[in-house]
Design an enzyme around this catalytic site. Sequence first.
Site, short mmCIF file in Angstrom:
data_model
loop_
_atom_site.label_atom_id
_atom_site.label_comp_id
_atom_site.label_asym_id
_atom_site.label_seq_id
_atom_site.Cartn_x
_atom_site.Cartn_y
_atom_site.Cartn_z
N CYS A 13 -42.39 -4.17 1.48
CA CYS A 13 -41.59 -2.92 1.87
C CYS A 13 -41.35 -3.32 3.87
O CYS A 13 -41.61 -4.79 4.03
CB CYS A 13 -42.39 -1.75 2.64
SG CYS A 13 -43.82 -1.71 3.25
N CYS A 16 -45.12 -4.71 4.90
CA CYS A 16 -44.59 -6.30 5.01
C CYS A 16 -44.39 -7.16 6.30
O CYS A 16 -44.58 -7.98 6.25
CB CYS A 16 -44.18 -6.16 3.44
SG CYS A 16 -45.57 -5.93 1.99
N ASP A 434 -5.86 -9.98 25.48
CA ASP A 434 -5.06 -11.50 25.57
C ASP A 434 -3.92 -11.62 25.67
O ASP A 434 -3.72 -10.98 24.16
CB ASP A 434 -6.33 -13.28 25.89
CG ASP A 434 -5.84 -14.27 25.58
OD1 ASP A 434 -5.25 -14.45 26.95
OD2 ASP A 434 -5.56 -14.92 24.97
N ASP A 632 -8.73 -15.66 22.72
CA ASP A 632 -8.44 -17.17 21.70
C ASP A 632 -9.75 -18.07 21.74
O ASP A 632 -9.64 -18.92 21.05
CB ASP A 632 -7.57 -17.68 22.27
CG ASP A 632 -6.87 -17.86 23.33
OD1 ASP A 632 -7.73 -18.22 24.42
OD2 ASP A 632 -5.97 -18.69 23.52
N ASP A 636 -10.94 -17.65 27.67
CA ASP A 636 -11.37 -16.66 27.86
C ASP A 636 -12.72 -16.99 27.82
O ASP A 636 -13.06 -15.19 28.22
CB ASP A 636 -10.42 -15.57 26.85
CG ASP A 636 -8.88 -16.10 26.91
OD1 ASP A 636 -8.66 -15.88 27.79
OD2 ASP A 636 -8.45 -15.47 26.02
#
Length: 753
Positions: A13, A16, A434, A632, A636
């Site tokens: 769980c 743990c 862009d 791209d 950018d």
Amino acid sequence: MAQIAFTLRGMRCAACGNIVTTAVQQVPGVSQCDVSFGAAQAMVTYDPQRVSWQAIQQAIAQAGYGAEPLVNTDLLAEATAEDNAQAVTMQELQHRLFLAGGATLVLVVGSLPMMLGVSIPWLPMWLHHPWLQLALTTPIQFWSGESFYGGAWKALRYRSATMDTLVALGTSAAYFYSLFATLFPSRVEQHGHAPDVYYEVSAVVITLILLGRWLEHRAKGETTTALRKLMGLQPSTARVLRDGMEQEVPVSAVGVGEIVVVRPGEKIPVDGEVIAGASTVDEAMVTGESLPVAKGVGDEVIGATLNQTGSLQIRATRVGQETFLAQIVRLVRQAQGSKAPIQRLADQITAWFVPVVIAIAIVTFILWYSVAGNATLALLTTIGVLIIACPCALGLATPTSIIVATGKGAEYGVLFKTAASLEQAQAIQVLVLDKTGTLTQGHPTVTDVITHGAEPLEVLTLVASVEWHSEHPLAVAVVTYAQSQGVTLKEVTDFQAIPGSGVVATVATQTVHIGTQRWLEELGMATHEFAAAVHTLEAQGKTVIWLAIAQGVVGVMAIADTVKPEAAEVVRTLHALGLRVVILTGDHPTTAAAIARQVGIDQVCAGVRPDQKAATIAQLQAEGKRVAMVGDGINDAPALAQADVGIAIGTGTDVAIATSDITLISGDLHGIVTAIQLSRATMRNIRQNLFFAFVYNVAGIPIAAGILYPLWGWLLNPMVAGAAMAFSSVSVVLNALRLRHFRPQVVSLRHPL
Ligand SMILES: Nc1ncnc2c1ncn2[C@@H]1O[C@H](COP(=O)(O)OP(=O)(O)OP(=O)(O)O)[C@@H](O)[C@H]1O
Ligand SMILES: [Cu+]
Ligand SMILES: [Mg+2]
């Protein structure tokens, strides 16, 4: 600092996970450890000069869990290893479940008369004999239920408590009280209680929880099917040309630079470059791009994609861990193992939950025992509280949805780098696109050349000679055009690129400027002569570059780049989703506006220099908007990093785009819609899961504690609590699996939303 991911075994769980985190963080030299219970992964940041990863693995082992470093050398081998590990766990669970189930059935049948308060004539009395019940329950308690004690003990060593602690405490209380009542019935009677036994409570609870765990495991196996499918794409053999002979070898034996032969209808085994032949390749399974892609000499091909029509000879460029597919698998894994912000909250709750529940259980016992003086009630309510409060569903709620969703994204060619990006994409309000390479194909071609007072071919020669040194897509178009006109390039000196403006260089003795109108005007050149012609070209959506020789404008060149065919549909869908869409470009406003009109975008930010793109994003953010930027990925980068969500268009076969949060593997803009819709669906799913998980716990605890008993005599039977608990986790996992049916929806022209 180095980072390593481990796959973990033996976690039951989310608590743990906290133990593993504590254990790893105690190792000197470790600076951070993030454990995902759902993905069974630990991501550790450490100083390799102070500690080795083996030492970290050791520490995890000492805490009682298995850890293997996650390095995928061979996707197929890894997938098989995982399947085997899963099968072993399932089998062990099954054995314990069968024993528990069989014995419990007998117990329950024996206890029916007492539970229902009626006598069943055909049922032999000895079935309800305490000694028989003891004999049936003991193996369940200590063999089938061994893992609860083991888990509780592990946790105790780290002064912590997990769901195992709760189950161990609850069932032990039932078992040992019953044992006491069986051995010393008179002592119980002395205190004025009937020597009833509650063996079946413990047996049923253990059986149900094991059943729940088994179902949960089975369902959890399904959450990674998308990833498995990706891993399974990897072909197992390749046909390699060695000493002029074709040899069939395992894919892992193919080296970089070797020549691989691929026949029509075969899968391409590794990443490579076509050196002979021509064909079309179906890349849908890897990139999500639905149309087959034409491949000829010089083109890159991706391993695991399907060669369709022709034979190809390729030179292997990337093999093993480096292949595109392996990178994708690695990225998806990392995202699956990362934590969504919403999960940190759930984790914090889990950490406090168990101790709080134990406290509530103690208070419940004291109240019923000393105030109401009812030992049976005290016992049953305490057990009920301990069992119903188990926070296992809470730990599963977020990670299971994230795992299914990231896998689903990869299927559509959308890679989420982190769970956080998956969470954030739903909240985007403004989407900035862009222009070049994102909205347009990125293959610009020269359409018009206008010169005045200069010999056109001579201008072209000078211009192309300069542009040959530039990397800009426009420059590539100019050079290609010039070469098609039979121009021979000249020697160039003092080349300089001014980002966002243009390039300047000296050819022979003449200075050549190529760039924007604004830039040339800034340099003091007159541009009015071409103004009218240029405006017409720009209104057609063409990019115009200005050409100047010896400080005088001699001509202009128009360059067109086709808009991606899906752009308009995507923009329409984004609008329908309630987003504002903006074009951001360094190009001239007239050109940008023309493109915007073509695709239906209403807001244009044009003439923006590369270094101002990030500032433009920041401005939008300052208006209080959550902004995503699609670009791209190369020039950018700052804008992508500035945006709340940076979405990079995969360039060629390079997925590892560092600054983006989401990568669209193919250039297809539909990926943007997929990302946003998938994010929304996932967050909705997570909220449902958290609701499921909380309802069981929060509503269940007071009822189990007996709040309703004084009013209506309602009491939550601990066995019902066990069932509720077991099925809360199962329901959460099943709900998360619904995300597998996710499908992006676009608004096409004929079906307006
Ligand atoms: N190498 C070059 N040759 C000619 N013109 C150039 C060159 N580099 C830049 N320019 C001029 O500068 C303008 C802005 O360039 P920039 O790279 O910022 O944007 P872009 O590539 O046109 O568009 P986007 O911002 O959408 O990518 C270009 O439109 C072009 O006019
Ligand atoms: Cu639980
Ligand atoms: Mg650009």
